[in-house]
Design a protein around this motif. Structure first.
Motif, PDB file in Angstrom:
ATOM      1  N   ALA A 134       6.092   2.778  22.691  1.00 54.30           N
ATOM      2  CA  ALA A 134       5.645   1.575  23.391  1.00 54.30           C
ATOM      3  C   ALA A 134       5.620   0.380  22.443  1.00 54.30           C
ATOM      4  O   ALA A 134       6.073  -0.717  22.790  1.00 54.30           O
ATOM      5  CB  ALA A 134       4.267   1.805  24.008  1.00 54.30           C
ATOM      6  N   VAL A 135       5.114   0.596  21.245  1.00 50.83           N
ATOM      7  CA  VAL A 135       5.049  -0.478  20.247  1.00 50.83           C
ATOM      8  C   VAL A 135       6.456  -0.928  19.867  1.00 50.83           C
ATOM      9  O   VAL A 135       6.733  -2.128  19.772  1.00 50.83           O
ATOM     10  CB  VAL A 135       4.263  -0.016  18.999  1.00 50.83           C
ATOM     11  CG1 VAL A 135       4.438  -0.982  17.850  1.00 50.83           C
ATOM     12  CG2 VAL A 135       2.795   0.160  19.336  1.00 50.83           C
ATOM     13  N   GLU A 136       7.354   0.014  19.669  1.00 50.42           N
ATOM     14  CA  GLU A 136       8.714  -0.339  19.285  1.00 50.42           C
ATOM     15  C   GLU A 136       9.428  -1.122  20.379  1.00 50.42           C
ATOM     16  O   GLU A 136      10.277  -1.954  20.079  1.00 50.42           O
ATOM     17  CB  GLU A 136       9.492   0.911  18.885  1.00 50.42           C
ATOM     18  CG  GLU A 136       9.020   1.455  17.539  1.00 50.42           C
ATOM     19  CD  GLU A 136       9.684   2.738  17.117  1.00 50.42           C
ATOM     20  OE1 GLU A 136      10.367   3.389  17.952  1.00 50.42           O
ATOM     21  OE2 GLU A 136       9.518   3.124  15.947  1.00 50.42           O
ATOM     22  N   LEU A 137       9.090  -0.863  21.637  1.00 51.53           N
ATOM     23  CA  LEU A 137       9.657  -1.666  22.727  1.00 51.53           C
ATOM     24  C   LEU A 137       9.268  -3.128  22.565  1.00 51.53           C
ATOM     25  O   LEU A 137      10.067  -4.028  22.833  1.00 51.53           O
ATOM     26  CB  LEU A 137       9.170  -1.153  24.087  1.00 51.53           C
ATOM     27  CG  LEU A 137       9.802   0.111  24.618  1.00 51.53           C
ATOM     28  CD1 LEU A 137       9.096   0.556  25.901  1.00 51.53           C
ATOM     29  CD2 LEU A 137      11.284  -0.104  24.892  1.00 51.53           C
ATOM     30  N   CYS A 138       8.064  -3.366  22.104  1.00 53.34           N
ATOM     31  CA  CYS A 138       7.581  -4.735  21.905  1.00 53.34           C
ATOM     32  C   CYS A 138       8.226  -5.374  20.684  1.00 53.34           C
ATOM     33  O   CYS A 138       8.597  -6.554  20.718  1.00 53.34           O
ATOM     34  CB  CYS A 138       6.064  -4.751  21.713  1.00 53.34           C
ATOM     35  SG  CYS A 138       5.142  -4.153  23.120  1.00 53.34           S
ATOM     36  N   LEU A 139       8.329  -4.618  19.613  1.00 51.61           N
ATOM     37  CA  LEU A 139       8.782  -5.182  18.344  1.00 51.61           C
ATOM     38  C   LEU A 139      10.296  -5.302  18.242  1.00 51.61           C
ATOM     39  O   LEU A 139      10.804  -6.223  17.602  1.00 51.61           O
ATOM     40  CB  LEU A 139       8.251  -4.336  17.180  1.00 51.61           C
ATOM     41  CG  LEU A 139       6.736  -4.243  17.058  1.00 51.61           C
ATOM     42  CD1 LEU A 139       6.355  -3.338  15.890  1.00 51.61           C
ATOM     43  CD2 LEU A 139       6.122  -5.622  16.889  1.00 51.61           C
TER      44      LEU A 139
ATOM     45  N   ALA B 255       3.631  -3.971  28.671  1.00 52.59           N
ATOM     46  CA  ALA B 255       2.403  -3.370  29.193  1.00 52.59           C
ATOM     47  C   ALA B 255       2.477  -3.211  30.708  1.00 52.59           C
ATOM     48  O   ALA B 255       2.116  -2.160  31.245  1.00 52.59           O
ATOM     49  CB  ALA B 255       1.193  -4.221  28.811  1.00 52.59           C
ATOM     50  N   LYS B 256       2.960  -4.226  31.382  1.00 53.24           N
ATOM     51  CA  LYS B 256       3.069  -4.164  32.845  1.00 53.24           C
ATOM     52  C   LYS B 256       4.046  -3.075  33.269  1.00 53.24           C
ATOM     53  O   LYS B 256       3.765  -2.304  34.185  1.00 53.24           O
ATOM     54  CB  LYS B 256       3.517  -5.520  33.387  1.00 53.24           C
ATOM     55  CG  LYS B 256       3.547  -5.586  34.879  1.00 53.24           C
ATOM     56  CD  LYS B 256       3.872  -6.988  35.375  1.00 53.24           C
ATOM     57  CE  LYS B 256       3.848  -7.016  36.892  1.00 53.24           C
ATOM     58  NZ  LYS B 256       4.105  -8.357  37.419  1.00 53.24           N
TER      59      LYS B 256
ATOM     60  N   ASN C  14      -4.488  -5.534  26.616  1.00 54.87           N
ATOM     61  CA  ASN C  14      -5.327  -5.380  25.422  1.00 54.87           C
ATOM     62  C   ASN C  14      -5.055  -4.071  24.694  1.00 54.87           C
ATOM     63  O   ASN C  14      -5.104  -4.017  23.465  1.00 54.87           O
ATOM     64  CB  ASN C  14      -6.810  -5.477  25.779  1.00 54.87           C
ATOM     65  CG  ASN C  14      -7.207  -6.864  26.196  1.00 54.87           C
ATOM     66  OD1 ASN C  14      -6.562  -7.843  25.834  1.00 54.87           O
ATOM     67  ND2 ASN C  14      -8.277  -6.967  26.966  1.00 54.87           N
ATOM     68  N   THR C  15      -4.787  -3.021  25.442  1.00 59.03           N
ATOM     69  CA  THR C  15      -4.504  -1.719  24.840  1.00 59.03           C
ATOM     70  C   THR C  15      -3.218  -1.781  24.024  1.00 59.03           C
ATOM     71  O   THR C  15      -3.190  -1.387  22.859  1.00 59.03           O
ATOM     72  CB  THR C  15      -4.380  -0.630  25.931  1.00 59.03           C
ATOM     73  OG1 THR C  15      -5.609  -0.544  26.638  1.00 59.03           O
ATOM     74  CG2 THR C  15      -4.019   0.719  25.330  1.00 59.03           C
TER      75      THR C  15
END
Length: 68
Positions: A14-19, A29-30, A37-38
């Motif tokens: 999930a984090v790598e999708l953002c970065l 997140a959606k 926030n999570t």
């Protein structure tokens, strides 16, 4: 309502999708059904720990190993 738990691999993905992607934390997140926030906290922890975050299930964070 039962509290959802996520394993280390899921959080890192999930984090790598953002970065690595062109989507914002809010968009990711959606899409994943997470609270903003999570996911924001996960990204912050990931960056601060140099990719060694999300230890759990009895595992000890490297910075706490010295204390023990």
């Amino acid at each position: 309502m039962k509290k959802r738990t996520f394993d280390q691999e899921y959080k890192i993905q999930a984090v790598e999708l953002c970065l690595e992607g062109d989507k914002s934390i809010a968009q990711v997140a959606k899409e994943l059904g997470l609270a903003y926030n999570t996911l924001h906290r996960w990204v912050k922890e990931y960056k601060e720990s140099d990719g060694k975050s999300f230890v759990g299930s009895g595992h000890i964070k490297p910075q706490n190993q010295e204390i023990i």
